[in-house]
Design an enzyme around this catalytic site. Structure first.
Site, PDB file in Angstrom:
ATOM      1  N   THR A 140       6.655   5.091  12.238  1.00 56.82           N
ATOM      2  CA  THR A 140       7.022   5.807  12.962  1.00 56.82           C
ATOM      3  C   THR A 140       6.172   7.412  13.677  1.00 56.82           C
ATOM      4  OG1 THR A 140       8.982   6.270  11.284  1.00 56.82           O
ATOM      5  CG2 THR A 140       9.901   5.242  13.444  1.00 56.82           C
TER       6      THR A 140
ATOM      7  N   GLY B 129      -3.695   1.917  -4.443  1.00 59.93           N
ATOM      8  CA  GLY B 129      -3.896   1.268  -3.692  1.00 59.93           C
ATOM      9  C   GLY B 129      -2.780   0.244  -3.557  1.00 59.93           C
TER      10      GLY B 129
ATOM     11  N   SER C 245      -1.305   7.580  -2.639  1.00 57.38           N
ATOM     12  CA  SER C 245      -2.359   8.329  -3.955  1.00 57.38           C
ATOM     13  C   SER C 245      -3.202   9.765  -3.148  1.00 57.38           C
ATOM     14  CB  SER C 245      -2.570   7.687  -4.861  1.00 57.38           C
ATOM     15  OG  SER C 245      -4.051   6.152  -4.345  1.00 57.38           O
ATOM     16  N   SER C 246      -3.748   8.632  -2.579  1.00 55.45           N
ATOM     17  CA  SER C 246      -4.918   9.573  -1.069  1.00 55.45           C
ATOM     18  C   SER C 246      -4.562  10.829  -0.737  1.00 55.45           C
ATOM     19  CB  SER C 246      -5.632   8.759  -0.313  1.00 55.45           C
ATOM     20  OG  SER C 246      -4.362   7.700   0.496  1.00 55.45           O
TER      21      SER C 246
ATOM     22  N   GLU D 239      -8.216  13.315   6.432  1.00 57.86           N
ATOM     23  CA  GLU D 239      -8.335  11.699   6.510  1.00 57.86           C
ATOM     24  C   GLU D 239      -8.527  11.020   7.928  1.00 57.86           C
ATOM     25  OE1 GLU D 239      -5.098  10.296   3.986  1.00 57.86           O
ATOM     26  OE2 GLU D 239      -5.545   8.975   3.934  1.00 57.86           O
TER      27      GLU D 239
ATOM     28  N   ASP E 235       2.483  11.344   4.597  1.00 52.90           N
ATOM     29  CA  ASP E 235       3.041  11.065   3.521  1.00 52.90           C
ATOM     30  C   ASP E 235       2.141  12.328   3.100  1.00 52.90           C
ATOM     31  OD1 ASP E 235       2.769   8.276   3.272  1.00 52.90           O
ATOM     32  OD2 ASP E 235       0.682   7.817   3.467  1.00 52.90           O
TER      33      ASP E 235
ATOM     34  N   TYR F 157      -4.368  -1.335  10.410  1.00 49.70           N
ATOM     35  CA  TYR F 157      -3.518  -0.022  10.285  1.00 49.70           C
ATOM     36  C   TYR F 157      -3.329   0.046  11.674  1.00 49.70           C
ATOM     37  CZ  TYR F 157      -1.299   4.890  10.359  1.00 49.70           C
ATOM     38  OH  TYR F 157      -0.553   5.496   9.713  1.00 49.70           O
TER      39      TYR F 157
HETATM   40  C1  GLA Z   1       0.508   4.800   6.229  1.00 50.68           C
HETATM   41  C2  GLA Z   1       0.427   6.189   7.110  1.00 50.68           C
HETATM   42  C3  GLA Z   1       1.430   7.042   6.965  1.00 50.68           C
HETATM   43  C4  GLA Z   1       2.703   6.111   8.006  1.00 50.68           C
HETATM   44  C5  GLA Z   1       2.865   5.220   7.523  1.00 50.68           C
HETATM   45  C6  GLA Z   1       3.383   3.529   7.384  1.00 50.68           C
HETATM   46  O1  GLA Z   1       1.605   5.632   4.623  1.00 50.68           O
HETATM   47  O2  GLA Z   1      -0.500   7.247   5.629  1.00 50.68           O
HETATM   48  O3  GLA Z   1       1.172   7.851   8.061  1.00 50.68           O
HETATM   49  O4  GLA Z   1       1.874   5.848   8.928  1.00 50.68           O
HETATM   50  O5  GLA Z   1       1.700   4.557   6.626  1.00 50.68           O
HETATM   51  O6  GLA Z   1       5.084   4.176   7.894  1.00 50.68           O
END
Ligand code: GLA
Length: 388
Positions: free
Chosen positions: A37, A123, A128-129, A161, A173, A223
């Site tokens: 989202t 992973g 972690s990143s 990133e 994240d 993704y």
């Molecule tokens: C990864 C991305 C986040 C988010 C999630 C899915 O973790 O880094 O920004 O989009 O996937 O919710």
């Protein structure tokens, strides 16, 4: 983390020195609900973990920044007199990407030795990143007194990133790693970046993370493909309704306009995002009323939507959730993070945790021939400086 041991490692890798060392930490995260989202301007509800990345920094008096980690053999360096180049798929791209973003703001650093040490499984989809990026951003901001707030550092790390590493992630994240608070989940509106820290201390309950240990091959390209499908949905919907992003729509409005989306797959992707948004709102509401049963039910629904409409789960994550649901004492369970492997998050009664780990582990091994790892998670603080 043992600071004395890390300092010895620093001396061994970069040469012995009595110069002062500063120590920082930035955590990984687990998302409780609100998946895929963030890049659609929606709601997320993650929390910071107590494990993450430690960073030791020592100024070295040169124009070279040297990078090492206790997690891999690979080391690297950049020259501050030259443009920064991306280095294949190396982990060094995360911190260099952050330095590059500071550089764009004319915020310059000195030559330094940087030693990273992470205790998040790599992973596993526990960020972690992002924790490496946020540890770097927070440390530079603190050492060089750049004066940026945590949210700005999270956005800078996200840009690193997106633009330097080349993964088109949302803000969740880096935000969770930077702004986490012990025993609180973070309710973030990714459109306005308004957020609230919601107490998440459930009497007699534990957050259990289960790692599929499945390699997340091709995850980045899948993704980015999901992101493109969401953009296609917005474009199709705009033919009949003025919206900025998918999260502008309620479920009712979406159903009314769904016929504007001709592509069946794009329609499913949009339905996940919009339904997940309303589930996230409902979950936070349930938590505020201490209605943990509803919260758990919404976690299962989230997983099903990620499985059927967003199609990012796969057999391993589905099996972990199915096995979790069989345990008396599991309140809710779902995949967490981007998907395609990685981890599930479950809320489990404290007195059932042992059974959970044993039986889910056994059921998973039998069905997938893989061994899962389990972590009973504590919710920790965001980026911080530590006593050296
Ligand atoms: C990864 C991305 C986040 C988010 C999630 C899915 O973790 O880094 O920004 O989009 O996937 O919710």
């Amino acid at each position: 983390m043992n600071p004395a041991e890390l300092k010895m490692t620093m001396n061994r890798l970069f040469g012995a020195s009595d110069d002062p060392v500063s120590v920082y930490f930035s955590p990984g995260r687990v998302n409780l609900i609100g998946e895929h989202t963030d890049y659609n301007g929606g709601y997320v509800f993650p929390c910071a973990l107590t494990f993450g990345t430690y960073l030791l920094v020592r100024i070295n008096g040169s124009r070279i920044v040297r990078f090492a980690t206790t997690n891999f053999d690979h080391r690297g360096e950049v020259n501050l007199n030259e443009p920064f180049e991306r280095e294949g798929k190396s982990w060094i791209n995360y911190p260099v990407g952050v330095l590059n973003e500071f550089r764009k703001l004319a915020l310059e650093v000195e030559g330094m030795d940087l030693l990273y040490s992470g205790d998040i499984p790599n992973g596993a989809g526990l960020s972690s990143s992002a924790s490496i990026e946020m540890a770097t951003a927070f440390a530079m901001n603190d050492l060089y007194r750049f004066g940026m707030d945590r949210m700005s550092l999270a956005r800078l790390s996200q840009r690193a990133e997106n633009l330097f590493v080349g993964v088109n992630c949302g803000i969740m994240d880096q935000f969770a790693s930077g702004l986490g608070l012990k025993d609180h989940a973070l309710f973030l509106n990714c459109d306005t970046l308004e957020y609230e820290r919601v107490p998440f201390r459930l009497e007699g309950m534990k957050i259990v993370i289960a790692n599929t240990n499945k390699r997340r091959g091709l995850a980045d390209s899948k993704y980015n493909e999901r992101r493109a499908q969401c953009e296609a949905a917005v474009e199709a919907l705009r033919r009949g309704k003025s919206i900025r992003n998918l999260s502008d729509l309620t479920m009712e409005e979406f159903e009314k306009h769904a016929q504007l989306i001709p592509d069946e797959v794009v329609l499913k992707r949009a339905r996940h995002v919009i339904s997940e948004n309303s589930r996230t709102l409902a979950a936070v509401d349930a938590l505020n009323k201490s209605d943990i049963a509803t919260f758990g039910e919404l976690m299962y629904q989230s997983h099903h939507s990620l499985r059927d409409d967003y199609e990012v789960t796969g057999r391993e994550l589905d099996t972990l959730v199915e096995e979790a649901a069989k345990i008396d004492g599991t309140v809710g369970s779902r995949m967490t993070g981007a998907g395609f492997g990685g981890c599930t998050v479950s809320i489990v009664a404290e007195n059932a945790v042992e059974d959970f780990i044993r039986d889910v582990g056994a059921g998973y091994a039998e069905k997938t021939a893989l061994q899962a790892d389990f972590y009973v998670a504590e919710i920790g603080d965001g980026s911080k400086r530590m006593e050296p």
